[in-house]
Design an enzyme around this catalytic site. Sequence first.
Site, PDB file in Angstrom:
ATOM      1  CB  CYS A 145     -40.841  20.368  27.621  1.00  0.00           C
ATOM      2  SG  CYS A 145     -41.465  21.743  28.549  1.00  0.00           S
TER       3      CYS A 145
ATOM      4  CD  GLU B 114     -33.473  24.179  23.505  1.00  0.00           C
ATOM      5  OE1 GLU B 114     -32.822  24.067  22.473  1.00  0.00           O
ATOM      6  OE2 GLU B 114     -34.700  24.308  23.524  1.00  0.00           O
TER       7      GLU B 114
END
Length: 360
Positions: free
Chosen positions: A352, A104
């Site tokens: 994150c 991602e």
Amino acid sequence: MQKISIHDEDKLKEFLSQNKIPPFRYSQIENAIYKNFITDFNKIETIPKDLREKLKENFFYDSLEIDMQKTSENGQTTKILFKTKSPHPNPLLWEEREQYEYIEAVIMRHLTGRITLCVSCQVGCPMWCSFCATWKLGLKRNLEFYEIVEQIMYAAKLVNEQGGVLRNIVYMGMGEPMLNYDNVKKSIDIATAQKKINIANRRVTISTCWIVPGIKKFTLDFPQTSLAISLHAPNDEIRSKIMPVDHTYPLKDLMKALDDYVQKTNKRIFYEYIMINWVNDNIILADELWKLLKGRLAHVNFIPYNPWEWTSSDWFKPTPRFIIEKFQNILEKYWVVSTIRATMWDDIDAACWQLANKKD
Ligand code: SAH
């Protein structure tokens, strides 16, 4: 024959010279890819048709596919889930020939107008930090340099189409950059090359949980690139409980490597400190923290802990804001600069550190 990434400058130049194509064609291709965001070789109109064909036969642009893309309601954050073909499919899973892995990246649009991309550098992570979701996947593999570059190019193009410019990159997604050093290095070289993505060196930040030999190499290779250290506690006793890496590289080794870095680069280091209630937020630790950092070129970034169903310690809770502010006040008294990181992504699970592969 296996195709090569178009981002592999050496191989592309070698190919052009083997095919007796004049070197200026390289600049034209480079310009089309990085400055005009062309993703289809057929559309590089500055080069002859037969060269476009040759590129198509021998090179690829995308090794990653977009599996999902989601923007938060306030429009500030976009999370991109990339799908990549595993080079090592598990032979036991015979019923599914094509195996995929997921990584991602997150685009963050700050209110100041700054746009930052958070990239992944490994599929999974081997570091076992107890507050983090990524290690639950284990380390599957290192990403190739072009897989990191593709994340950047995809985001740069998207931001460009929306009328903005991507100017900041943080290596704070999945994985530990110092454990995939060569690929991370190559990707930074491409991100910062003027003729390529052209992001200023100081606007690229590597975040590491302090792998000391990596920091030493980094000091030599990237004196201008920014460094963030996942500190999370000012002493080994607490650190080693939440971050197993501390057993291998205790605080004194880390601080020595960081002092060398600052001496050579004169750059301020960002110290990340996740605030986890009852774990590392006892006010006594604020004193230990300023003592550790006083006189050092440091900026502490307090990160409110992000609770997340996959973390090993389900009982971890975020520290209340007023305690974080107390920490800040104490640091301020001793001239240690700090900020509290804004959380802007709550509605899409895109922090994150939440970049875990939910598909597994
Ligand atoms: N391996 C690198 C980069 C990935 S982690 C490193 O350790 O720095 C990126 C940042 O997110 C680190 O500071 C990490 O400690 C932090 N982080 C991880 N899990 C988190 C959580 N649940 N809440 C808040 N921050 C977290």
